[in-house]
Design a protein around this motif. Structure first.
Motif, mmCIF file in Angstrom:
data_model
loop_
_atom_site.group_PDB
_atom_site.id
_atom_site.type_symbol
_atom_site.label_atom_id
_atom_site.label_comp_id
_atom_site.label_asym_id
_atom_site.label_seq_id
_atom_site.Cartn_x
_atom_site.Cartn_y
_atom_site.Cartn_z
ATOM 1 N N ASN A 105 0.824 -1.205 0.000
ATOM 2 C CA ASN A 105 0.000 0.000 0.000
ATOM 3 C C ASN A 105 0.866 1.266 0.000
ATOM 4 O OD1 ASN A 105 -2.348 1.436 -0.133
ATOM 5 N ND2 ASN A 105 -2.766 1.334 2.069
ATOM 6 N N ILE A 106 1.874 1.269 -0.880
ATOM 7 C CA ILE A 106 2.774 2.410 -1.037
ATOM 8 C C ILE A 106 2.636 2.907 -2.463
ATOM 9 C CG2 ILE A 106 5.179 3.135 -1.070
ATOM 10 C CD1 ILE A 106 5.748 1.034 1.027
ATOM 11 N N ASP A 107 2.524 4.221 -2.632
ATOM 12 C CA ASP A 107 2.420 4.740 -3.994
ATOM 13 C C ASP A 107 3.775 5.263 -4.470
ATOM 14 O OD1 ASP A 107 2.576 6.983 -2.455
ATOM 15 O OD2 ASP A 107 0.948 8.064 -3.453
ATOM 16 N N PHE A 108 3.856 5.603 -5.727
ATOM 17 C CA PHE A 108 5.107 6.023 -6.345
ATOM 18 C C PHE A 108 5.639 7.309 -5.722
ATOM 19 C CE2 PHE A 108 7.534 8.228 -9.671
ATOM 20 C CZ PHE A 108 8.525 7.277 -9.861
ATOM 21 N N GLY A 109 4.777 8.198 -5.300
ATOM 22 C CA GLY A 109 5.205 9.460 -4.692
ATOM 23 C C GLY A 109 5.972 9.253 -3.401
ATOM 24 N N ILE A 168 7.728 6.540 -2.613
ATOM 25 C CA ILE A 168 9.013 5.947 -2.973
ATOM 26 C C ILE A 168 9.946 7.020 -3.523
ATOM 27 C CG2 ILE A 168 10.146 4.343 -4.563
ATOM 28 C CD1 ILE A 168 7.794 2.472 -4.136
ATOM 29 N N LEU A 169 9.427 7.913 -4.348
ATOM 30 C CA LEU A 169 10.229 8.993 -4.902
ATOM 31 C C LEU A 169 10.712 9.935 -3.798
ATOM 32 C CD1 LEU A 169 11.318 10.244 -7.505
ATOM 33 C CD2 LEU A 169 9.242 11.621 -7.590
ATOM 34 N N THR A 170 9.871 10.216 -2.829
ATOM 35 C CA THR A 170 10.264 11.062 -1.704
ATOM 36 C C THR A 170 11.401 10.425 -0.909
ATOM 37 O OG1 THR A 170 8.004 11.901 -1.528
ATOM 38 C CG2 THR A 170 9.434 12.221 0.387
ATOM 39 N N GLY A 171 11.311 9.136 -0.651
ATOM 40 C CA GLY A 171 12.376 8.430 0.064
ATOM 41 C C GLY A 171 13.669 8.421 -0.728
ATOM 42 N N PHE A 172 13.559 8.181 -2.044
ATOM 43 C CA PHE A 172 14.752 8.173 -2.888
ATOM 44 C C PHE A 172 15.427 9.535 -2.885
ATOM 45 C CE2 PHE A 172 16.642 9.204 -7.002
ATOM 46 C CZ PHE A 172 17.653 8.254 -7.036
ATOM 47 N N LEU A 173 14.658 10.596 -3.025
ATOM 48 C CA LEU A 173 15.232 11.944 -3.050
ATOM 49 C C LEU A 173 15.860 12.319 -1.714
ATOM 50 C CD1 LEU A 173 12.584 13.849 -5.187
ATOM 51 C CD2 LEU A 173 14.877 13.114 -5.864
ATOM 52 N N ALA A 174 15.293 11.844 -0.608
ATOM 53 C CA ALA A 174 15.874 12.131 0.710
ATOM 54 C C ALA A 174 17.234 11.458 0.850
ATOM 55 C CB ALA A 174 14.933 11.658 1.807
ATOM 56 N N VAL A 175 17.339 10.210 0.412
ATOM 57 C CA VAL A 175 18.616 9.508 0.496
ATOM 58 C C VAL A 175 19.619 10.116 -0.491
ATOM 59 C CG1 VAL A 175 19.747 7.293 0.096
ATOM 60 C CG2 VAL A 175 17.606 7.376 1.346
ATOM 61 N N PHE A 176 19.152 10.447 -1.686
ATOM 62 C CA PHE A 176 20.044 11.024 -2.691
ATOM 63 C C PHE A 176 20.559 12.394 -2.265
ATOM 64 C CE2 PHE A 176 21.048 13.311 -6.609
ATOM 65 C CZ PHE A 176 21.961 12.429 -7.155
ATOM 66 N N ALA A 177 19.754 13.155 -1.536
ATOM 67 C CA ALA A 177 20.198 14.472 -1.073
ATOM 68 C C ALA A 177 21.380 14.348 -0.112
ATOM 69 C CB ALA A 177 19.043 15.206 -0.394
ATOM 70 N N VAL A 178 21.421 13.276 0.651
ATOM 71 C CA VAL A 178 22.511 13.082 1.600
ATOM 72 C C VAL A 178 23.702 12.403 0.920
ATOM 73 C CG1 VAL A 178 23.184 11.907 3.722
ATOM 74 C CG2 VAL A 178 20.951 12.981 3.552
ATOM 75 N N CYS A 179 23.457 11.294 0.235
ATOM 76 C CA CYS A 179 24.547 10.489 -0.343
ATOM 77 C C CYS A 179 24.960 10.959 -1.733
ATOM 78 C CB CYS A 179 24.123 9.033 -0.416
ATOM 79 S SG CYS A 179 23.752 8.336 1.183
ATOM 80 N N GLY A 180 24.098 11.615 -2.441
ATOM 81 C CA GLY A 180 24.406 12.043 -3.801
ATOM 82 C C GLY A 180 25.524 13.071 -3.871
ATOM 83 N N VAL A 181 25.716 13.811 -2.800
ATOM 84 C CA VAL A 181 26.796 14.792 -2.759
ATOM 85 C C VAL A 181 28.141 14.087 -2.881
ATOM 86 C CG1 VAL A 181 27.896 16.537 -1.303
ATOM 87 C CG2 VAL A 181 25.413 16.379 -1.395
ATOM 88 N N PHE A 182 28.291 12.954 -2.188
ATOM 89 C CA PHE A 182 29.550 12.211 -2.239
ATOM 90 C C PHE A 182 29.803 11.628 -3.623
ATOM 91 C CE2 PHE A 182 28.308 12.044 2.239
ATOM 92 C CZ PHE A 182 29.427 12.647 2.786
ATOM 93 N N TYR A 183 28.741 11.314 -4.336
ATOM 94 C CA TYR A 183 28.859 10.775 -5.690
ATOM 95 C C TYR A 183 29.578 11.760 -6.610
ATOM 96 C CZ TYR A 183 27.311 8.674 -10.085
ATOM 97 O OH TYR A 183 27.269 8.098 -11.320
ATOM 98 N N VAL A 184 29.421 13.036 -6.352
ATOM 99 C CA VAL A 184 30.055 14.075 -7.164
ATOM 100 C C VAL A 184 31.363 14.557 -6.536
ATOM 101 C CG1 VAL A 184 29.753 16.405 -8.077
ATOM 102 C CG2 VAL A 184 27.825 14.823 -8.075
ATOM 103 N N VAL A 185 31.372 14.773 -5.233
ATOM 104 C CA VAL A 185 32.512 15.399 -4.571
ATOM 105 C C VAL A 185 33.721 14.474 -4.485
ATOM 106 C CG1 VAL A 185 33.295 16.361 -2.365
ATOM 107 C CG2 VAL A 185 31.087 17.016 -3.302
ATOM 108 N N GLU A 186 33.529 13.198 -4.154
ATOM 109 C CA GLU A 186 34.668 12.298 -3.970
ATOM 110 C C GLU A 186 35.541 12.174 -5.216
ATOM 111 O OE1 GLU A 186 33.385 8.591 -2.328
ATOM 112 O OE2 GLU A 186 33.481 9.369 -0.286
#
Length: 123
Positions: free
Chosen positions: A12-16, A18-36
């Motif tokens: 009973n989870i909608d796409f929105g 899941i997208l919110t969770g993905f963006l929250a994790v990407f906001a924290v970890c995605g910085v390292f993907y570019v900076v490292e």
């Protein structure tokens, strides 16, 4: 996992959500993907970057060994000599980690490597 939650599981989870969770994790970890990679490249060079990211544990083990190797021979980061010096210790860092268990067994007394039920009586 998100596709499983959406289509197969009865979660009973909608796409929105899941997208919110993905963006929250990407906001924290995605910085390292570019900076490292941007911060490691001047020190390691292209060959060192390839080796380091294939082996892993760059910031704790491989980058310090590359910096020490460059310092030991007086090479400046970003030069060809610095790239060669940084590339040389990276395979040794991974070899050390893979050989550590066998080296620790070698330094024990011979009877401690035998299971207890097969060990000779020490008396």
């Amino acid at each position: 996992m998100p596709f499983y939650l959406l289509f197969a599981a009865d979660a009973n989870i909608d796409f929105g959500e899941i997208l919110t969770g993905f963006l929250a994790v990407f906001a924290v970890c995605g910085v390292f993907y570019v900076v490292e990679p941007l911060t490691y490249f001047p020190i390691l060079g292209p060959a060192g970057m390839y080796q380091a990211f294939m082996i892993g544990n760059v910031s704790n083990k491989l980058l310090p060994s590359a910096i020490v190797a460059q310092d030991a021979i007086g090479a400046k980061p970003g030069t060809r000599k610095g790239e060669y010096a940084a590339t040389a210790p990276i395979p040794w860092g991974s070899t050390h980690d893979s050989m550590r268990p066998s080296l620790s067994l070698r330094n024990r007394p011979p009877h401690s490597r035998i299971p207890a039920k097969m060990a000779p009586d020490p008396c």
